[in-house]
Scaffold this motif. Structure first.
Motif, short mmCIF file in Angstrom:
data_model
loop_
_atom_site.label_atom_id
_atom_site.label_comp_id
_atom_site.label_asym_id
_atom_site.label_seq_id
_atom_site.Cartn_x
_atom_site.Cartn_y
_atom_site.Cartn_z
N MET A 189 0.01 91.07 39.98
CA MET A 189 0.50 90.93 41.33
C MET A 189 1.94 90.45 41.38
O MET A 189 2.56 90.50 42.41
N ASN A 190 2.48 89.99 40.28
CA ASN A 190 3.88 89.60 40.28
C ASN A 190 4.80 90.79 40.53
O ASN A 190 5.92 90.63 40.95
N PHE A 191 4.31 92.00 40.28
CA PHE A 191 5.10 93.19 40.54
C PHE A 191 5.51 93.25 42.02
O PHE A 191 6.61 93.67 42.35
N ARG A 192 4.64 92.80 42.91
CA ARG A 192 4.96 92.84 44.34
C ARG A 192 6.12 91.92 44.68
O ARG A 192 6.87 92.19 45.61
N ILE A 193 6.29 90.86 43.95
CA ILE A 193 7.37 89.91 44.23
C ILE A 193 8.66 90.31 43.52
O ILE A 193 9.72 90.35 44.12
N THR A 194 8.56 90.64 42.24
CA THR A 194 9.75 90.90 41.44
C THR A 194 10.16 92.38 41.40
O THR A 194 11.28 92.68 41.03
N LYS A 195 9.23 93.27 41.73
CA LYS A 195 9.46 94.72 41.62
C LYS A 195 9.80 95.12 40.18
O LYS A 195 10.50 96.09 39.92
N PHE A 196 9.29 94.34 39.24
CA PHE A 196 9.53 94.60 37.83
C PHE A 196 8.19 94.65 37.11
O PHE A 196 7.33 93.82 37.39
N PRO A 197 7.88 95.54 36.25
CA PRO A 197 8.72 96.63 35.80
C PRO A 197 8.76 97.76 36.83
O PRO A 197 7.83 97.95 37.60
N VAL A 198 9.85 98.50 36.83
CA VAL A 198 10.05 99.57 37.80
C VAL A 198 9.00 100.66 37.63
O VAL A 198 8.53 101.25 38.59
N ASP A 199 8.62 100.93 36.40
CA ASP A 199 7.65 101.99 36.13
C ASP A 199 6.24 101.42 35.93
O ASP A 199 5.52 101.86 35.05
N ASN A 200 5.85 100.47 36.74
CA ASN A 200 4.53 99.86 36.65
C ASN A 200 3.47 100.95 36.79
O ASN A 200 3.38 101.61 37.81
N PRO A 201 2.68 101.18 35.74
CA PRO A 201 1.75 102.32 35.77
C PRO A 201 0.56 102.10 36.70
O PRO A 201 0.12 100.98 36.92
N LEU B 242 -4.11 92.81 48.92
CA LEU B 242 -5.52 92.91 48.56
C LEU B 242 -6.37 92.52 49.76
O LEU B 242 -6.00 91.63 50.52
N LEU B 243 -7.51 93.16 49.89
CA LEU B 243 -8.41 92.87 50.99
C LEU B 243 -9.50 91.91 50.51
O LEU B 243 -9.74 91.75 49.32
N TYR B 244 -10.18 91.28 51.47
CA TYR B 244 -11.32 90.44 51.12
C TYR B 244 -12.40 91.32 50.51
O TYR B 244 -12.64 92.44 50.98
N PRO C 21 -4.47 98.76 52.82
CA PRO C 21 -3.96 98.01 51.66
C PRO C 21 -2.68 98.57 51.06
O PRO C 21 -2.00 97.90 50.31
N PHE C 22 -2.30 99.80 51.42
CA PHE C 22 -1.11 100.41 50.86
C PHE C 22 0.11 100.32 51.77
O PHE C 22 1.22 100.42 51.32
N ASP C 23 -0.10 100.16 53.07
CA ASP C 23 1.03 100.16 54.00
C ASP C 23 1.20 98.86 54.77
O ASP C 23 2.29 98.59 55.25
N SER C 24 0.16 98.07 54.94
CA SER C 24 0.26 96.80 55.67
C SER C 24 0.79 95.73 54.72
O SER C 24 0.14 95.40 53.74
N LYS C 25 1.95 95.21 55.01
CA LYS C 25 2.54 94.21 54.13
C LYS C 25 2.02 92.81 54.48
O LYS C 25 1.72 92.52 55.62
N ILE C 26 1.95 91.97 53.47
CA ILE C 26 1.57 90.59 53.66
C ILE C 26 2.73 89.85 54.33
O ILE C 26 3.87 90.30 54.26
N PHE C 27 2.47 88.75 54.98
CA PHE C 27 3.47 88.11 55.82
C PHE C 27 4.78 87.79 55.13
O PHE C 27 5.84 87.84 55.74
#
Length: 59
Positions: free
Chosen positions: A1-13, A27-29, A49-55
């Motif tokens: 989940m750190n990818f969401r904050i750092t956007k690293f690595p760029v090619d996150n598979p 993530l949903l409940y 879960p793909f388009d609604s961003k967390i606050f």
């Protein structure tokens, strides 16, 4: 989940079994949470879960 904050690595598979070729934005409940804490689960409303961003993810 750190990818969401750092956007690293760029090619996150993604998984080969992914139905949508996009990283989830949140993530949903889990369904098991409905029995234990149903009021909080219903407060989230309808969330994609793909388009609604967390606050905190406003970019």
């Amino acid at each position: 989940m750190n990818f969401r904050i750092t956007k690293f690595p760029v090619d996150n598979p993604l998984s080969l079994a992914a139905k949508v070729a996009k990283q989830p934005a949140r993530l949903l409940y889990p369904d098991s949470e409905l029995g234990a804490n149903g009021d909080e689960v219903t407060k989230q409303g309808t969330i994609d879960p793909f388009d609604s961003k967390i606050f905190w993810d406003k970019k």
